[in-house]
Structures are given as C-alpha cells and as structure tokens.
Write an enzyme that holds these catalytic residues in place. Structure first.
Site, PDB file in Angstrom:
ATOM      1  N   GLY B  72       0.824  -1.207   0.000  1.00  0.00           N
ATOM      2  CA  GLY B  72       0.000   0.000   0.000  1.00  0.00           C
ATOM      3  C   GLY B  72       0.857   1.255   0.000  1.00  0.00           C
ATOM      4  CB  CYS B 325       3.299   5.390  25.525  1.00  0.00           C
ATOM      5  SG  CYS B 325       3.699   6.820  26.502  1.00  0.00           S
TER       6      CYS B 325
HETATM    7  C1  PLP Z   1      -4.842   3.719   5.151  1.00  0.00           C
HETATM    8  C2  PLP Z   1      -3.571   2.986   4.920  1.00  0.00           C
HETATM    9  N1  PLP Z   1      -2.762   3.326   3.909  1.00  0.00           N
HETATM   10  C3  PLP Z   1      -1.620   2.689   3.652  1.00  0.00           C
HETATM   11  C4  PLP Z   1      -1.191   1.638   4.429  1.00  0.00           C
HETATM   12  C5  PLP Z   1       0.111   0.985   4.114  1.00  0.00           C
HETATM   13  O1  PLP Z   1      -0.049  -0.266   3.505  1.00  0.00           O
HETATM   14  P1  PLP Z   1       1.185  -1.306   3.516  1.00  0.00           P
HETATM   15  O2  PLP Z   1       1.307  -1.779   4.913  1.00  0.00           O
HETATM   16  O3  PLP Z   1       0.785  -2.381   2.564  1.00  0.00           O
HETATM   17  O4  PLP Z   1       2.380  -0.563   3.051  1.00  0.00           O
HETATM   18  C6  PLP Z   1      -1.987   1.257   5.533  1.00  0.00           C
HETATM   19  C7  PLP Z   1      -1.609   0.180   6.470  1.00  0.00           C
HETATM   20  O5  PLP Z   1      -0.557  -0.300   6.645  1.00  0.00           O
HETATM   21  C8  PLP Z   1      -3.201   1.940   5.772  1.00  0.00           C
HETATM   22  O6  PLP Z   1      -3.990   1.612   6.807  1.00  0.00           O
END
Ligand code: PLP
Lengths: 146, 395
Positions: B72, B325
């Site tokens: 992502g 934290c």
């Molecule tokens: C809203 C959102 N965007 C991007 C990511 C990043 O995705 P990745 O962990 O596959 O890099 C995440 C979670 O990790 C997420 O919750």
C-alpha cells in the site's frame, strides 16, 4: 518491543501504589501531552529516613514499572541516598528498558527529586540539588503504524 | 475462561487458507518468470493475466488499469509523486490532501513540499469527515492532485469520496484515494466511482504482506516511481511477485463474496461501541454511522493506551492504540488531534478492529475485560485521583 520479566512484574503487580495522607513531600512530574505523569508521596521521619513512599502514575507500562521500582529503591533509605538514585539504577534494577522507554526512568528519578524538593521547602531547608519538574524529554520521533 | 481474540485487523489480517492454497502452485510448479519466452514463462504469464482479469472483475475496472506494487505504501508514494511530477509539466504544482491521511501519503506530500510543490492539508470535522467547503476553496486551476483516503485506519470514518471526486475534477485536478482500509469493507465499483487512481494492500484483506496494487484509470498517465524492466507495461519495473498476485486475486474474490457478512460485523461493532461507551469518561472516536463495519475506536480519559494494550494482551486480546507511548513518537495520533481530541485523551484511545471471524463470545469477552482494566489503571492514575476528589467535594 518487548519488556523484561521484571518490568512486566512491576507493571502487573506495582508496589506501593496509592497516596499518603499528610505526606512530608509530594512531587509531580511529566505532563499529559507527552502521555506520562508521575506523582510521588514521601513520609520522612526525624532522622531524614524515608519510612514510606507511594506513587500514582498515568502512563505506559514502562512508566508504571519505573515508578514502582523507584519507590522500592528509596523506601527505608535516607533522603540523601534517595537523591543519589539515578535513572540508570532504576533501569538496571528492572533488567533493562527498551531504548525508547528510557525517558520513563528519567521521569521516575525526577519524581523522587521533586518530592524531596517539596519536603525541603516545607521544612525550610535550601534546595542544594538540581531537578527539572517539567522535564521535557527527547523521545525518538519515529512512528510505527499500520 | 481465557480466550485468544485478535481484534487488530486494521493492522493486519491472517492469510486465509484459500489464499494459501491458491498461492501454493506458484511455489511448487508455476515458479517461472512471466517475462520468459519459454514454456515455464508462458504458463506463469497466463496465471498473471488471469489474476489481473479476476481482480479487474472484482473492482469493476479493466485488467489494463491494474498495476501491481509491493505494498500500500508504494502505491501511495507512486500515485502522489507520479501525478505531481507529471502535472508539473502542465503548470500544476499544488497538491491537496487531508490532515488524517496515513503517513505513506502525508510523508510523501511533505517530501514533495521540500521539492517545491505546494501542499494544502484540508481539515476534518469532529467525526473525521473532510470539510467539503474548505476543500472547494483549496482546489484551484493550479492543483495537480487531490489525495484523500476512502476510510481512515485509526477511527474508521468513511469519506464522501464521490463528492470529493467532483470537487477535484471541476478544477481539472486528478483524484487519488488510498482505499487500503476500505476495500473489502465498503462496496467499491470503479465503473461508477470516478476516481483516477486507487491504492489497496493485500495484507488487510487476508492476502500476504508485501503485495499491493495501484489502479490507474485508462487515459491517465503518471510518471514512474520504480524504473526497471518492461513489467507492468513499462510503468513499474521488477519481476512480478506472482505467488502474492495470485493470492491477492483470490483474497479479493473472497472479500467480495464475504461482503454479505458485513452487516453482522457491524452489529458486533455496535455492541462493542454501546458497551464500552457506558464506561464513565469514555467516548467514541470517529463517525457514529459512516464508519468501517469492523472498526471501533474509544477514548478512555485519565489512562494511557499502551498500558491498556499490555493488560489486554495478557488476557489474550490483541488491540491497538493512538497513544504516543506505543508508537514511540512524542505526539499522540495526528488523526485524533485533527478531530479535536485533546492530547491527554488521545493517549487513552483503544482501537479494536474485528472481522467476520470475530464471534459474539469474543465480543462478550472483550467487553468483560476492558472495564476492569480501565478501572485498575484509573485507580493508579493521578489524573483520576483529581477527578474522584472533585466528585466527592461536589457531593
Ligand atoms: C490507510 C492505509 N494506507 C496505507 C497503508 C500501508 O499499507 P502497507 O502496509 O501495505 O504498506 C496502511 C496500512 O498499513 C493503511 O492503513
């Protein structure tokens, strides 16, 4: 991040939690913005010996464990011995803390000093040691998240 | 009785058995490189094409609009940076995003600011919904891209993406949405939703970590982020991660089939919300109804989140918090601060993210355990001591 068994022990069974009515010295350090506040209560006899020590802490596992350990390390000792308590002694007694949590031990040291300072003020003794009640620690600024 | 309850599905999800089974042939026999012209390569290429077609069918787009990435985060980086660099040539050097984006978006925008782009961070209301009036005033003929998430990962608020697309397009800006938390939890049909780009990630959908995709609508061209061989129509270099791509395709199909369970998930979520907000000095973070079906975020005053998580973990419950934290940064969650939660309260937030596999007994178990933990921690909190003293003085 993993805590030592000692830290988990003091977190789950904290020693000396509570308040002392008519305490001889009370210290509060930290702030809610950073997520930790420690309040220490000392009962001190005429020979300058800390006969009782209690705490209340708002904070993470390490903040609670370091508060608990600090009370154990000063209880039964003289005020001047309590003043020589360092944060690294607290960390050592807990078998270590993750690097990002070391600031909690600094807070515990400051909490004891701040309570002693309050005691000195009450009895009119000049404060002849350094302490920083508003202690602003420099945490690392990295963020883990999902 | 002790149980194990995984209530942190917004962080990551277990890989489902069906996904593992779908991937196995790619390790055991179909381990060819899809770019090779020999028989091993050809059958790998067939599997790649098939996976892409099936994903397109789930998302309502065409196979040619799907570009596989490593996660992502890469999709977010690519969409924003690629669009910014492309649109710069057309004199558009402004980006609009929100204050509650994931750091994959926010930090990409910060980096572009250093490189001369102007970035506006639109605010949100107390529920985390983007302020559309402010957004309208921010988007101009200079705006290259509007990047706003579909649903927030911390508080679960679902954004009015259709309206946001219209605002972006009215000024000729591109619209990108990070749908990492939304896909599988919200019905998304790219034949109707007019976003130009959309990011998703496998590990939130019961596929493995380290696989994602970027949807880029036909006709939209953005610059490359990762140069290399000719993979992904020369838009994203690197030998395709065929096992995970096949796994992602299966996971997306299952997510679509499993949408029928979402009302049940939402019912369990609402049970958690109503029980946990009955604890004194607690409140729901995020929108009461426009929220992800499995996500609960409750703020408990006068205690800190990491200590809550440690106790919950000892009871076999995995959860998350917006407290500094636990994240090791100085500040509490930027999302909670953006919706106006004060610092001290933001430190006491608890995020529970459930799935269709969370049972009513699991929900009961969570509810049974949270209240005594909150009480235990409040009893050792100096802030709580002050509250109790005030309350008794007022009696
Ligand atoms: C809203 C959102 N965007 C991007 C990511 C990043 O995705 P990745 O962990 O596959 O890099 C995440 C979670 O990790 C997420 O919750």
């Amino acid at each position: 991040m993993k805590y030592s068994e000692k830290v988990m022990d003091h977190f789950t069974n904290p020693r000396n939690v509570g308040e002392i009515e008519n305490a001889d010295g009370v210290g509060v350090v930290g702030n809610a913005k950073c997520g930790d506040i420690m309040k220490m209560y000392l009962k001190i006899d005429e020979n300058d010996v800390i006969t009782d020590c209690k705490f209340k802490t708002f904070g993470c596992g390490a903040a609670i464990a370091t508060s608990s350990m600090a009370t154990e390390l000063v209880k039964g000792h003289t005020v001047s011995e309590a003043l020589s308590l360092t944060n690294s002694a607290v960390v050592e007694a807990l078998d270590g803390l993750p690097a990002i949590k070391v600031h909690c031990s600094v807070l515990a040291e400051e909490a004891i000093k701040s309570a002693v300072a309050d005691y000195y003020n009450k009895i009119g003794r000049p404060i002849d040691f350094d302490y920083d009640p508003d202690h602003d620690d420099d945490h690392d600024h990295h963020v883990d998240e999902d | 009785m002790a149980r194990f309850v995984y209530a942190d599905n917004a962080a990551t999800t277990p890989v489902s058995r069906e996904v593992i089974e779908a991937m196995m042939p790619c390790f055991e026999s179909e381990w060819g490189n899809p770019s090779s012209p020999h028989s091993m390569g050809i059958s790998a290429k067939d599997m790649l094409d098939d996976a892409r077609e099936r994903i397109a069918a789930v998302l309502g787009c065409t196979a040619g609009e799907i570009y596989f990435t490593s996660c992502g985060t890469e999709s977010d980086n690519w969409a924003i940076r690629g669009a910014a660099m492309r649109m710069k040539a057309k004199g558009r050097t402004h980006i609009v995003t929100s204050k509650i984006e994931h750091h994959a978006v926010l930090h990409t925008c910060k980096a572009l600011e250093k490189e001369g782009f102007e970035v506006s961070y639109v605010g949100v209301d107390e529920y985390g919904v983007v302020d559309l009036d402010e957004l309208r005033s921010l988007v101009t003929e200079k705006t290259a891209l509007v990047a706003i998430m579909f649903a927030n990962n911390e508080i679960g608020t679902i954004e009015p993406i259709e309206e946001i697309v219209e605002i972006a397009h009215a000024k000729g800006a591109l619209m990108f949405t990070d749908a990492v938390q939304a896909v599988g939890n919200v019905d998304i049909d790219l034949s109707k939703l007019r976003v130009d780009m959309l990011a998703l990630s496998g590990h939130k959908l019961h596929a493995p970590k380290g696989i994602g995709l970027l949807f880029i609508r036909k006709g939209i061209v953005i610059n490359n982020l990762i140069e290399g061989g000719g993979q992904e129509k020369r838009k994203r270099g690197g030998t395709e991660n065929l096992p995970y791509i096949v796994g992602l395709a299966r996971a997306l199909e299952l997510a679509k089939e499993n949408m029928k369970y979402l009302p049940e998930v939402a019912r369990k979520r609402d049970r958690l919300i109503s029980a946990l907000t009955k604890i004194p000095y607690s409140s729901l973070n995020g929108h009461p109804t426009k929220r992800l079906p499995g996500l609960v975020n409750i703020g408990f005053e006068f205690i800190e989140g990491e200590s809550m998580l440690l106790w919950l973990d000892m009871k076999g419950i995995c959860a998350s918090t917006g407290s500094a934290c636990s994240s090791a940064s100085l500040d509490a969650s930027h999302v909670l601060l953006a919706i106006g939660v004060p610092h001290e309260k933001a430190h006491g937030s608890l995020r529970l993210s459930i799935s269709k596999d969370t049972t009513d007994e699991d929900i009961d178990y969570i509810i049974e355990n949270v209240a005594p933990i909150v009480e235990k921690l409040r009893n050792m909190s100096p802030l709580w001591e002050d509250v109790v003293k005030k309350e008794t003085a007022n009696k």
